[in-house]
Design a protein around this motif. Structure first.
Motif, mmCIF file in Angstrom:
data_model
loop_
_atom_site.group_PDB
_atom_site.id
_atom_site.type_symbol
_atom_site.label_atom_id
_atom_site.label_comp_id
_atom_site.label_asym_id
_atom_site.label_seq_id
_atom_site.Cartn_x
_atom_site.Cartn_y
_atom_site.Cartn_z
ATOM 1 N N HIS A 136 0.826 -1.209 0.000
ATOM 2 C CA HIS A 136 0.000 0.000 0.000
ATOM 3 C C HIS A 136 0.860 1.258 0.000
ATOM 4 C CE1 HIS A 136 -3.438 -2.586 0.951
ATOM 5 N NE2 HIS A 136 -4.218 -1.547 0.727
ATOM 6 N N VAL A 173 2.713 1.952 -3.492
ATOM 7 C CA VAL A 173 1.877 2.497 -4.576
ATOM 8 C C VAL A 173 1.018 3.667 -4.094
ATOM 9 C CG1 VAL A 173 1.848 0.295 -5.776
ATOM 10 C CG2 VAL A 173 0.010 0.823 -4.176
ATOM 11 N N ASP A 174 1.284 4.132 -2.853
ATOM 12 C CA ASP A 174 0.577 5.283 -2.289
ATOM 13 C C ASP A 174 -0.938 5.059 -2.293
ATOM 14 O OD1 ASP A 174 0.390 7.751 -1.084
ATOM 15 O OD2 ASP A 174 0.272 8.858 -2.978
ATOM 16 N N LYS A 175 -1.324 3.895 -1.772
ATOM 17 C CA LYS A 175 -2.726 3.535 -1.709
ATOM 18 C C LYS A 175 -3.181 3.553 -0.256
ATOM 19 C CE LYS A 175 -5.925 0.010 -3.459
ATOM 20 N NZ LYS A 175 -6.050 -1.189 -4.317
ATOM 21 N N PRO A 176 -4.304 4.185 0.062
ATOM 22 C CA PRO A 176 -4.777 4.229 1.453
ATOM 23 C C PRO A 176 -4.896 2.829 2.047
ATOM 24 C CG PRO A 176 -6.068 5.713 0.086
ATOM 25 C CD PRO A 176 -5.213 4.909 -0.848
ATOM 26 N N HIS A 223 -8.120 0.866 1.781
ATOM 27 C CA HIS A 223 -8.535 0.265 0.502
ATOM 28 C C HIS A 223 -7.859 -1.089 0.344
ATOM 29 C CE1 HIS A 223 -9.515 4.483 -1.360
ATOM 30 N NE2 HIS A 223 -10.175 4.232 -0.224
ATOM 31 N N ASN A 224 -8.535 -2.127 0.746
ATOM 32 C CA ASN A 224 -7.957 -3.466 0.676
ATOM 33 C C ASN A 224 -7.903 -3.975 -0.755
ATOM 34 O OD1 ASN A 224 -7.422 -3.796 3.398
ATOM 35 N ND2 ASN A 224 -9.446 -4.635 3.853
ATOM 36 N N PHE A 271 -5.391 -5.351 -4.234
ATOM 37 C CA PHE A 271 -4.588 -4.695 -5.252
ATOM 38 C C PHE A 271 -5.101 -5.077 -6.636
ATOM 39 C CE2 PHE A 271 -1.783 -5.045 -1.568
ATOM 40 C CZ PHE A 271 -1.304 -3.744 -1.463
ATOM 41 N N HIS A 272 -4.945 -4.146 -7.576
ATOM 42 C CA HIS A 272 -5.362 -4.382 -8.945
ATOM 43 C C HIS A 272 -4.133 -4.387 -9.853
ATOM 44 C CE1 HIS A 272 -9.447 -3.811 -7.570
ATOM 45 N NE2 HIS A 272 -9.097 -2.651 -7.025
ATOM 46 N N LYS A 328 -3.158 -2.392 -12.095
ATOM 47 C CA LYS A 328 -2.475 -1.095 -12.185
ATOM 48 C C LYS A 328 -1.583 -0.857 -10.963
ATOM 49 C CE LYS A 328 -6.280 1.626 -10.165
ATOM 50 N NZ LYS A 328 -7.176 2.785 -10.378
ATOM 51 N N ASP A 329 -1.981 -1.416 -9.811
ATOM 52 C CA ASP A 329 -1.153 -1.280 -8.609
ATOM 53 C C ASP A 329 0.162 -2.028 -8.786
ATOM 54 O OD1 ASP A 329 -3.088 0.221 -7.161
ATOM 55 O OD2 ASP A 329 -4.166 -1.637 -6.704
ATOM 56 N N HIS A 345 2.336 -0.203 -11.177
ATOM 57 C CA HIS A 345 2.932 0.965 -10.521
ATOM 58 C C HIS A 345 4.118 0.545 -9.654
ATOM 59 C CE1 HIS A 345 2.225 4.773 -7.847
ATOM 60 N NE2 HIS A 345 3.342 4.840 -8.551
#
Length: 274
Positions: free
Chosen positions: A197, A200-203, A206-207, A209-210, A212-213, A216
């Motif tokens: 998380h 990829v600077d993901k909160p 937000h559980n 990963f996709h 695009k993650d 990245h």
């Protein structure tokens, strides 16, 4: 076995004093195997004295019997420390429905404390310690192994509790539908997820990963060597400790044991999208 500079005569004299008490009044002798076990226990106790900072350089000047006696005192103190820690873990810990973790805390520690023989066999670990921890304790045995193991579990509980039971179980469920039966370390699973998380600077809320993650992450790690990736993960871990744990050094040092595994796992995942 290391004899710490003591003569065989000095060490055997300690075993000779232990043997009758171990065998009982009705026996006049013990088998070679039992004598060997007692000798290992004597050397284990002396090692406790030698490796303790409590006695400093004076430990190397002590007669074998004194070093042994001081080592026994240290062992007893460690057992008392384990009793306190195990009691706290039993009443406060969360097993997150992982069966092997629950068993080692609720069954393993009480069994060890009930059967551990400080005097005659302090070198015996007794437990299999099935739930894997992040720190390598293969070189340890007896109370040293079990107390260190319990201390590591306490650090894990502190780490996981910060994120809450529901958050942790959601991550574990996403990792494996039958995670309850796994013999894997929970912190590794959760910490790897957290590092992903952060990368990829993901909160954190937000559980999952996709694609695009992963793409990245692959871009960010592109060109980094294994060593550079590990250092990158260490830096991220430092930020996590600063933000959530007030720079807890003990906890950070423990979690750092897993950095090579986390880095390898993240690199392997991201390499698919490079």
């Amino acid at each position: 076995m290391e004899n710490f500079g003591y003569s065989s005569e000095e060490l055997i004299s300690i075993v000779a004093e232990l043997a009758p008490k171990y065998a009982g009044c009705e026996h006049s002798s013990i088998t070679y195997e039992k004598a060997q076990m007692l000798m290992e226990g004597v050397l284990y106790s002396i090692r406790e004295c030698m490796e303790s900072g409590r006695h400093g350089l004076l430990a190397k000047e002590l007669p074998a019997k004194e070093a042994y006696a001081l080592g026994q005192e240290i062992i007893i103190q460690k057992v008392q420390n384990l009793q306190k820690l195990a009691s706290r873990l039993i009443f406060e810990f969360q097993d997150y429905e992982l069966e092997c973790l629950k068993d080692v805390v609720t069954k393993g520690f009480p069994a060890f404390l009930a059967n551990y023989d400080c005097k005659y066999a302090p070198q015996e670990t007794l437990l299999t310690l099935d739930y894997p921890i992040l720190k390598d304790i293969n070189a340890l045995s007896g109370i040293d192994a079990v107390l260190t193991y319990a201390q590591c579990l306490a650090l894990e509980q502190k780490f996981l509790a910060n994120f809450g039971n529901l958050y942790v179980t959601e991550i574990l469920s996403a990792y494996h539908t039958d995670y309850e039966l796994l013999m894997e370390n929970i912190c590794h699973i959760v910490l790897t997820n957290l590092m992903g998380h952060i990368i990829v600077d993901k909160p954190l809320s937000h559980n999952g990963f996709h694609t695009k993650d992963f793409e990245h992450a692959a871009e960010i790690l592109s060109g980094k060597s294994a060593e550079e990736t590990e250092q990158y993960i260490k830096n991220l871990l430092g930020l996590l400790m600063e933000h959530y744990f007030d720079n807890d050094t003990l906890l950070e040092n423990y979690l750092r044991c897993d950095v090579p595994n986390i880095a390898a796992r993240i690199r392997l995942t991201s390499d698919v999208f490079m």
